[in-house]
Design a protein around this motif. Sequence first.
Motif, PDB file in Angstrom:
ATOM      1  N   GLY A   1       9.033   0.965  -1.294  1.00 56.42           N
ATOM      2  CA  GLY A   1      10.057   0.683  -2.464  1.00 56.42           C
ATOM      3  C   GLY A   1       9.542   1.666  -3.714  1.00 56.42           C
ATOM      4  N   ALA A   2       9.986   0.990  -5.076  1.00 57.54           N
ATOM      5  CA  ALA A   2       9.685   1.625  -5.981  1.00 57.54           C
ATOM      6  C   ALA A   2       8.147   1.945  -6.472  1.00 57.54           C
ATOM      7  CB  ALA A   2      10.253   0.936  -7.403  1.00 57.54           C
ATOM      8  N   CYS A   3       7.169   1.351  -5.661  1.00 59.91           N
ATOM      9  CA  CYS A   3       5.990   1.569  -6.123  1.00 59.91           C
ATOM     10  C   CYS A   3       5.308   2.767  -5.648  1.00 59.91           C
ATOM     11  CB  CYS A   3       5.151   0.217  -5.309  1.00 59.91           C
ATOM     12  SG  CYS A   3       5.370  -1.354  -5.930  1.00 59.91           S
ATOM     13  N   THR A   4       5.892   3.436  -4.480  1.00 64.51           N
ATOM     14  CA  THR A   4       5.562   4.606  -4.122  1.00 64.51           C
ATOM     15  C   THR A   4       5.602   5.839  -5.165  1.00 64.51           C
ATOM     16  OG1 THR A   4       7.693   5.351  -3.310  1.00 64.51           O
ATOM     17  CG2 THR A   4       6.214   4.290  -1.955  1.00 64.51           C
TER      18      THR A   4
ATOM     19  N   ASP B   1      -1.404   4.619  -3.730  1.00 70.54           N
ATOM     20  CA  ASP B   1      -2.388   5.106  -2.637  1.00 70.54           C
ATOM     21  C   ASP B   1      -3.672   4.151  -2.552  1.00 70.54           C
ATOM     22  OD1 ASP B   1      -0.887   6.870  -1.556  1.00 70.54           O
ATOM     23  OD2 ASP B   1      -2.016   8.573  -2.459  1.00 70.54           O
ATOM     24  N   ALA B   2      -3.923   3.703  -3.990  1.00 73.21           N
ATOM     25  CA  ALA B   2      -5.067   2.740  -4.087  1.00 73.21           C
ATOM     26  C   ALA B   2      -4.582   1.290  -3.684  1.00 73.21           C
ATOM     27  CB  ALA B   2      -5.677   2.897  -5.589  1.00 73.21           C
ATOM     28  N   CYS B   3      -3.691   0.726  -4.085  1.00 72.31           N
ATOM     29  CA  CYS B   3      -3.042  -0.773  -3.981  1.00 72.31           C
ATOM     30  C   CYS B   3      -2.066  -0.777  -2.985  1.00 72.31           C
ATOM     31  CB  CYS B   3      -2.893  -1.302  -5.392  1.00 72.31           C
ATOM     32  SG  CYS B   3      -0.962  -0.898  -5.770  1.00 72.31           S
TER      33      CYS B   3
ATOM     34  N   LEU C   1       9.565  -7.634  -0.863  1.00 75.74           N
ATOM     35  CA  LEU C   1       8.430  -7.288  -0.089  1.00 75.74           C
ATOM     36  C   LEU C   1       8.005  -6.082  -0.410  1.00 75.74           C
ATOM     37  CD1 LEU C   1       8.558  -9.121   3.071  1.00 75.74           C
ATOM     38  CD2 LEU C   1       7.454  -9.999   0.967  1.00 75.74           C
ATOM     39  N   ASP C   2       8.746  -5.069  -0.799  1.00 74.06           N
ATOM     40  CA  ASP C   2       8.845  -3.450  -1.083  1.00 74.06           C
ATOM     41  C   ASP C   2       8.636  -3.402  -2.708  1.00 74.06           C
ATOM     42  OD1 ASP C   2      11.522  -3.795  -1.846  1.00 74.06           O
ATOM     43  OD2 ASP C   2      12.099  -1.986  -0.806  1.00 74.06           O
ATOM     44  N   GLY C   3       8.400  -4.422  -3.341  1.00 77.03           N
ATOM     45  CA  GLY C   3       8.133  -4.288  -4.594  1.00 77.03           C
ATOM     46  C   GLY C   3       6.848  -4.594  -5.277  1.00 77.03           C
ATOM     47  N   PRO C   4       6.714  -4.665  -6.664  1.00 73.95           N
ATOM     48  CA  PRO C   4       5.175  -4.448  -6.916  1.00 73.95           C
ATOM     49  C   PRO C   4       4.601  -6.098  -6.895  1.00 73.95           C
ATOM     50  CG  PRO C   4       6.939  -5.045  -8.859  1.00 73.95           C
ATOM     51  CD  PRO C   4       7.569  -4.720  -7.695  1.00 73.95           C
TER      52      PRO C   4
END
Length: 398
Positions: A302-305, A311-313, A328-331
Amino acid sequence: MRLVEHFQHGLDSPICLTWELTYACNLSCVHCLSASGRRDPHELSTAECKAVIDEFQRMQVFYVNIGGGEPTVRSDFWELVEYAVDHQVGVKFSTNGVRLTPERARWLAGTDYVDVQLSLDGATAEVNDRVRGAGSYDTALTAMANLRDAGFRDFKISVVLTRENVGQLDRFKEIADEYGAQLRITRLRPSGRGADVWDELHPTAEQQREIYDWLVAHGEGVLTGDSFFHLNALGSTPLPGLNLCGAGRVVCLIDPVGDVYACPFAIHSEFLAGNVRDDGGFAAVWRESELFARLREPQTGGACTSCSAYDACQGGCMAAKFFTGLPLDGPDPECVLGNGERALAGVGAGVPKPDKDHSHRGRRKEQPVAVGIGWGPPEPEAIPDRACDTSPLAGFRP
């Protein structure tokens, strides 16, 4: 291919399998991820448990994390531990220490491929017993002394970090060193009864930084169970671990009635993959479940990419997001860059609730929990009309 990329597609057998043998427990910890207390009369029988262990052996499952509830209150617990070891399946079991008498500690010290994890959520009785119940601190320390005196080295002291005990990290490490144990710290999740106390107990943003700094400075030899990969965005020193949500890929949970969930922290119908009593048993659930197949597909993030720390979290913890109402694809709700806090501000009504509750009825009595309790022949009891209507202490005798 990096190891983490290989794990993303799942393995033929789980490398970290949690098995809750019973919901029965003599305590009522306020943050219990499985909302344990009363035994479910439909829990797997001794014969069914042994059949599951036989499957583990065929699948070459290296070891299993056994928990509950309090697994040692099952009358067949030690029998099942012996059976697992005899069938090349190592056991690490989590306990509050209620049945770790000096005699049992000596037995454990002489048994191969068995590890013990004692729960302690405060470095003082005042802090611990507010969460775990009156007398539970003394019970845990007595069990630790029994293990130490029996020569059992490197057992684990497992601490769920809360707003009240983050400042006690140094003291927790001292306790572990004093008893010849290894410290293990894990993250509080809003699962089970933890959902009810999440807002008041999960560490603050300042404490998240304190945890990260402490692990960087003092974390060598301290186990984390990959609980804190969401903290990696705080600095250039990455915390050791997989940095990947392994739900359905490398980890899963079997509950007392044989239901298989993608994650030990996500006991909810949304993450139910099947049951070991179904045709094909556990192996079929692990290898053929539609849910696990979806979880093993490439995830968008999601938006986290677009975040420099992705890559770290890897977006954080699936269970923590689900039970706080985030996609689930959020922060992650505890995203250290503040993205979770901003996302939580937009969450309305209808936050998912844990859909199983085996908590003791009524208010838990604040009474000490003694260690020196033996196991006697269980009294005959009728099968109750509803699940969980049985005493978790049936069979105990003072």
